[in-house]
Design an enzyme around this catalytic site. Structure first.
Site, PDB file in Angstrom:
ATOM      1  N   TYR A 165       0.830  -1.204   0.000  1.00 30.52           N
ATOM      2  CA  TYR A 165       0.000   0.000   0.000  1.00 30.52           C
ATOM      3  C   TYR A 165       0.869   1.261   0.000  1.00 30.52           C
ATOM      4  O   TYR A 165       0.644   2.213  -0.758  1.00 30.52           O
ATOM      5  CB  TYR A 165      -0.893  -0.041   1.235  1.00 30.52           C
ATOM      6  CG  TYR A 165      -1.886   1.065   1.396  1.00 30.52           C
ATOM      7  CD1 TYR A 165      -3.068   1.088   0.656  1.00 30.52           C
ATOM      8  CD2 TYR A 165      -1.683   2.070   2.342  1.00 30.52           C
ATOM      9  CE1 TYR A 165      -4.008   2.082   0.837  1.00 30.52           C
ATOM     10  CE2 TYR A 165      -2.623   3.073   2.532  1.00 30.52           C
ATOM     11  CZ  TYR A 165      -3.777   3.080   1.781  1.00 30.52           C
ATOM     12  OH  TYR A 165      -4.709   4.071   1.965  1.00 30.52           O
ATOM     13  N   LYS A 169       1.082   4.202  -2.804  1.00 33.59           N
ATOM     14  CA  LYS A 169       0.659   5.547  -2.432  1.00 33.59           C
ATOM     15  C   LYS A 169       1.758   6.580  -2.639  1.00 33.59           C
ATOM     16  O   LYS A 169       1.470   7.761  -2.878  1.00 33.59           O
ATOM     17  CB  LYS A 169       0.171   5.555  -0.975  1.00 33.59           C
ATOM     18  CG  LYS A 169      -1.157   4.836  -0.765  1.00 33.59           C
ATOM     19  CD  LYS A 169      -2.231   5.358  -1.705  1.00 33.59           C
ATOM     20  CE  LYS A 169      -3.620   4.900  -1.322  1.00 33.59           C
ATOM     21  NZ  LYS A 169      -4.641   5.362  -2.300  1.00 33.59           N
TER      22      LYS A 169
END
Length: 306
Positions: A165, A169
């Protein structure tokens, strides 16, 4: 200051069936935007489908707004192209794209399967790329566009168990930086939102009292400004619980080592000077770093550049 309105504007919001995406879509619609509500309708890990997108579109229409729904998987270019075509067929333009769709597959890196790393990167990064590519030429031709990526403190600063993640991001920040440069002449402004809110993705991570303060609506307030006509570009807006801040990437002025001193030991010896923030700068393009280092080297060698 005049009220921020979206009358006559068309917005696509991905991952808008629940949580932050739903709030983004509702907030834009409340200010006059015609909204394409996109959501596959799956679970937090990206599996399954459902009617979440149409449910939100119905809410918008019931409140007097205009909305259509689409269940495109943001990683599939053909499905995204169909979604954009429906927006164009319905309203003739696309002014705003909010890349909000995302999934979670949290595990420590040691225990994470590569497939789970790939799946998260595919949705967050490549989903943003696929959707942005699908509207980019439209925005160029109409000389107007507003695009929001969704970053995260997990990418900006790291978070245990979220290497997949976090990598995705932070990647959308780099994507934003370049699109900002390429979109300037067409009045396409590109920003990142780094939200923290009470959603399916944060359930169980924070106590109820904290979650009560972190309503998604508090974040959408910032999003509505980011993608507005007079909004900024190349900004990372952090938002949560009514708080707003900006994250910036700086580079220190650093040092120069002449050829005769170019050793790892000298890098180590001067590492405090390398990290000294006193003269740090926020660069506007990658070439500025090259110019900085060349200028230092040229000054030492007495070389004139250009």
């Amino acid at each position: 200051m005049s009220e921020i309105r979206y009358d006559g504007r068309v917005a696509i919001v991905t991952g808008a069936g629940l949580g932050l995406g739903r709030c983004h879509a509702m907030a834009l619609a409340a200010r006059g935007a015609r909204v394409v509500v996109n959501d596959l309708g799956g679970s937090v890990d990206g599996t399954g489908t459902g009617s979440a997108a149409e449910d939100v579109a119905n809410e918008i229409r019931a409140a007097g707004g205009e909305a259509i729904s689409h269940t495109a998987n943001v990683t599939r270019a053909d499905e995204v192209a169909d979604m954009v075509k429906q927006a164009m067929d319905s309203w003739g333009r696309v002014d705003v794209l909010v890349n909000n769709a995302g999934i979670l597959r949290d595990k420590s890196f040691a225990k994470m399967d590569i497939a789970d790393f790939q799946a998260v990167v595919d949705v967050h990064l490549m989903g943003s790329v696929v959707c942005t590519k699908a509207v980019w030429d439209i925005m160029r031709e109409q000389n107007y566009g507003r695009i929001a990526m969704t970053s995260s403190s997990s990418g900006l600063y790291g978070n245990f168990g979220q290497s997949n993640y976090g990598a995705a991001k932070m990647a959308v920040v780099g994507f934003m930086n370049t699109l900002h440069l390429e979109g300037q002449k067409y009045d396409i402004r590109v920003n990142c939102l780094a939200p923290t809110a009470a959603t399916r993705m944060t359930e169980g991570l924070l106590p109820p009292a904290a979650l009560d303060l972190m309503k998604p609506e508090t974040v959408s307030t910032g999003l509505v400004y980011l993608v507005s006509e007079d909004g900024p570009s190349r900004t990372i807006l952090c938002a949560g619980a009514g708080g707003f801040a900006a994250t910036k990437i700086y580079e220190t002025d650093g040092i120069y080592l002449p050829p005769e001193e170019l050793t790892p030991e000298n890098v180590a010896a001067q590492f405090d000077a390398i990290k000294d923030p006193a003269a740090q700068k926020e660069f506007q393009a990658g070439g500025e770093q090259t110019i900085k280092f060349l200028t230092k080297a040229a000054a030492h060698h007495g070389v004139k550049l250009g």
